[in-house]
Design an enzyme around this catalytic site. Sequence first.
Site, mmCIF file in Angstrom:
data_model
loop_
_atom_site.group_PDB
_atom_site.id
_atom_site.type_symbol
_atom_site.label_atom_id
_atom_site.label_comp_id
_atom_site.label_asym_id
_atom_site.label_seq_id
_atom_site.Cartn_x
_atom_site.Cartn_y
_atom_site.Cartn_z
ATOM 1 C CG HIS A 132 80.786 -27.004 -33.765
ATOM 2 N ND1 HIS A 132 82.054 -26.603 -33.431
ATOM 3 C CD2 HIS A 132 80.007 -25.919 -33.580
ATOM 4 C CE1 HIS A 132 82.044 -25.338 -33.046
ATOM 5 N NE2 HIS A 132 80.803 -24.886 -33.138
HETATM 6 C C1 UD1 Z 1 75.791 -23.761 -31.011
HETATM 7 C C2 UD1 Z 1 75.966 -22.326 -31.486
HETATM 8 C C3 UD1 Z 1 77.328 -22.168 -32.143
HETATM 9 C C4 UD1 Z 1 78.433 -22.640 -31.236
HETATM 10 C C5 UD1 Z 1 78.154 -24.048 -30.739
HETATM 11 C C6 UD1 Z 1 79.177 -24.402 -29.696
HETATM 12 C C7 UD1 Z 1 73.939 -21.119 -32.214
HETATM 13 C C8 UD1 Z 1 73.171 -20.668 -33.381
HETATM 14 N N1 UD1 Z 1 74.964 -21.971 -32.485
HETATM 15 O O1 UD1 Z 1 75.814 -24.596 -32.156
HETATM 16 O O2 UD1 Z 1 77.553 -20.795 -32.445
HETATM 17 O O3 UD1 Z 1 79.648 -22.614 -31.942
HETATM 18 O O4 UD1 Z 1 76.843 -24.101 -30.130
HETATM 19 O O5 UD1 Z 1 79.282 -25.759 -29.486
HETATM 20 O O6 UD1 Z 1 73.658 -20.737 -31.110
HETATM 21 N N2 UD1 Z 1 72.770 -31.311 -29.250
HETATM 22 C C9 UD1 Z 1 72.793 -32.364 -28.382
HETATM 23 N N3 UD1 Z 1 73.124 -32.135 -27.070
HETATM 24 C C10 UD1 Z 1 73.430 -30.901 -26.603
HETATM 25 C C11 UD1 Z 1 73.390 -29.822 -27.493
HETATM 26 C C12 UD1 Z 1 73.060 -30.032 -28.821
HETATM 27 O O7 UD1 Z 1 72.517 -33.508 -28.757
HETATM 28 O O8 UD1 Z 1 73.740 -30.768 -25.400
HETATM 29 C C13 UD1 Z 1 72.453 -31.571 -30.680
HETATM 30 C C14 UD1 Z 1 70.973 -31.441 -31.010
HETATM 31 O O9 UD1 Z 1 70.680 -32.392 -31.975
HETATM 32 C C15 UD1 Z 1 70.898 -30.057 -31.620
HETATM 33 C C16 UD1 Z 1 72.238 -29.906 -32.298
HETATM 34 O O10 UD1 Z 1 73.155 -30.598 -31.473
HETATM 35 O O11 UD1 Z 1 69.829 -29.918 -32.508
HETATM 36 C C17 UD1 Z 1 72.696 -28.470 -32.465
HETATM 37 O O12 UD1 Z 1 72.653 -27.770 -31.215
HETATM 38 P P1 UD1 Z 1 72.466 -26.163 -31.202
HETATM 39 O O13 UD1 Z 1 72.639 -25.634 -29.831
HETATM 40 O O14 UD1 Z 1 71.234 -25.781 -31.930
HETATM 41 O O15 UD1 Z 1 73.629 -25.658 -32.127
HETATM 42 P P2 UD1 Z 1 75.177 -26.036 -32.116
HETATM 43 O O16 UD1 Z 1 75.518 -26.662 -33.414
HETATM 44 O O17 UD1 Z 1 75.504 -26.755 -30.871
HETATM 45 N N1 UDP Z 2 86.069 -27.608 -25.780
HETATM 46 C C1 UDP Z 2 86.041 -28.534 -24.743
HETATM 47 N N2 UDP Z 2 85.857 -29.863 -25.044
HETATM 48 C C2 UDP Z 2 85.699 -30.311 -26.315
HETATM 49 C C3 UDP Z 2 85.736 -29.344 -27.373
HETATM 50 C C4 UDP Z 2 85.906 -28.014 -27.056
HETATM 51 O O1 UDP Z 2 86.174 -28.176 -23.570
HETATM 52 O O2 UDP Z 2 85.534 -31.512 -26.513
HETATM 53 C C5 UDP Z 2 86.193 -26.172 -25.436
HETATM 54 C C6 UDP Z 2 87.322 -25.401 -26.109
HETATM 55 O O3 UDP Z 2 88.520 -25.496 -25.377
HETATM 56 C C7 UDP Z 2 86.760 -23.984 -26.116
HETATM 57 C C8 UDP Z 2 85.280 -24.197 -26.301
HETATM 58 O O4 UDP Z 2 85.014 -25.539 -25.922
HETATM 59 O O5 UDP Z 2 86.979 -23.385 -24.834
HETATM 60 C C9 UDP Z 2 84.884 -23.970 -27.738
HETATM 61 O O6 UDP Z 2 83.570 -24.361 -27.931
HETATM 62 P P1 UDP Z 2 82.974 -24.704 -29.357
HETATM 63 O O7 UDP Z 2 84.057 -25.046 -30.310
HETATM 64 O O8 UDP Z 2 81.898 -25.687 -29.136
HETATM 65 O O9 UDP Z 2 82.262 -23.325 -29.753
HETATM 66 P P2 UDP Z 2 82.701 -22.045 -30.590
HETATM 67 O O10 UDP Z 2 83.866 -21.438 -29.904
HETATM 68 O O11 UDP Z 2 82.970 -22.489 -31.988
HETATM 69 O O12 UDP Z 2 81.497 -21.167 -30.566
#
Ligand code: UD1
Ligand code: UDP
Length: 362
Positions: free
Chosen positions: A207
């Site tokens: 992601h």
């Molecule tokens: C965010 C964090 C990242 C983390 C990740 C965990 C920041 C800058 N990034 O990235 O560090 O690793 O979360 O998963 O804070 N969206 C949905 N539904 C949701 C959430 C997001 O559809 O519930 C979609 C939206 O189109 C959104 C995109 O995902 O624009 C990105 O979401 P965002 O929270 O901005 O960043 P992540 O890539 O999720």
């Molecule tokens: N995770 C989960 N379901 C999923 C993918 C990840 O429960 O489908 C959990 C994973 O075990 C870990 C956390 O989500 O605890 C990691 O989140 P993510 O990779 O979104 O964020 P990051 O750690 O990169 O910020």
Amino acid sequence: MKKIISVVGARPNFMKVAPIHRAFGAYAESWEHHIVHTGQHYDAAMSDAFFRDLDMPHPTWFLGVGSGSHAEQTARVMTGFEQVCLEARPDYVIVVGDVNSTIACALVSVKLGIRTAHVEAGLRSFDRLMPEEINRIATDAIVDDLFVTEESGLTHLKHDGVDANRIHFVGNTMIDSLLYALPKSEKSTIHHDLGLERGRYALVTMHRPSNVDHPEQLRMIVDVLTTLAADLPLVFPVHPRTRKNLQNLGIDVAPNVHMIDPVGYIDFLALMRSANFTLTDSGGIQEETTALGVPCITSRTTTERPVTVEIGTNILVEPTKSGILEAVALIRSGDMRAGQVPPLWDGHAADRIAAVITAHYS
Ligand code: UD1
Ligand code: UDP
């Protein structure tokens, strides 16, 4: 009775805060612990599932900020959280990790003069193109108390001139959650539901913008998955950012890759612990696989969690087809060394945090 608020916003925050909430239960005479959810993540599979799986109470406040540009999202969290702080008047605020909700809430509470802690302080990838790196540097520069998960964090904070009295090496609350939920994961039916044989599949998550926001890079990842799926089943719970990009670009993934919606924590643990290996760009999954002793290939040029590479089971690879396939070949040849669990990743990090905060400030 003093009031403490911990902030959750995005998926990886829930695992870090749930044990902190439980740990403050032992100090219920001194502290009233509340959770605020910013709503940065809001899909049921990215948020609600974790409250249930981690036995976490509903948040006292839900800000509902949703998605947006970095500035929009950070600004909305700040305005919402400022209101909460002005009304609830907490004595202490805890932020975790490195997401936009982390820096946004830290900025608010520190400027209101509320003592504030960062859990998972000191991690550095030294890649300023990662939005998380900016969030980490900025948060560590302003908070009062810094709780550290691995020794590299101590080194970086000392190098930045942070007063040693404010730094506490406590271990990793994400691993507290992992050890807490592991027995429950034995009851998961996810392998049966997906028709997977334990130890005979690889688990994939992707992601990071660096892997999924650039069309050529995303095509390369899908190409690698197609190649791997020819002789090993793959299960790929797809993050909403990645799903959106695949759809927008019209990229099809091979039918023998199990593309599923993000799964809850218990099912994900079940998938992770019995995987032949994981292929990921996640931060937290690098740590969880090290704790579980499962090989992990991290498709990134840097990691802010070097202990997982130095003594754990993580292999950091150039995010290219050859880089990833070489690491897969190493793992499948059986030549990979066994890892070790880093110091203090023992299930009690949150207890140490609650003890430190209580000793200093209750
Ligand atoms: C965010 C964090 C990242 C983390 C990740 C965990 C920041 C800058 N990034 O990235 O560090 O690793 O979360 O998963 O804070 N969206 C949905 N539904 C949701 C959430 C997001 O559809 O519930 C979609 C939206 O189109 C959104 C995109 O995902 O624009 C990105 O979401 P965002 O929270 O901005 O960043 P992540 O890539 O999720
Ligand atoms: N995770 C989960 N379901 C999923 C993918 C990840 O429960 O489908 C959990 C994973 O075990 C870990 C956390 O989500 O605890 C990691 O989140 P993510 O990779 O979104 O964020 P990051 O750690 O990169 O910020």
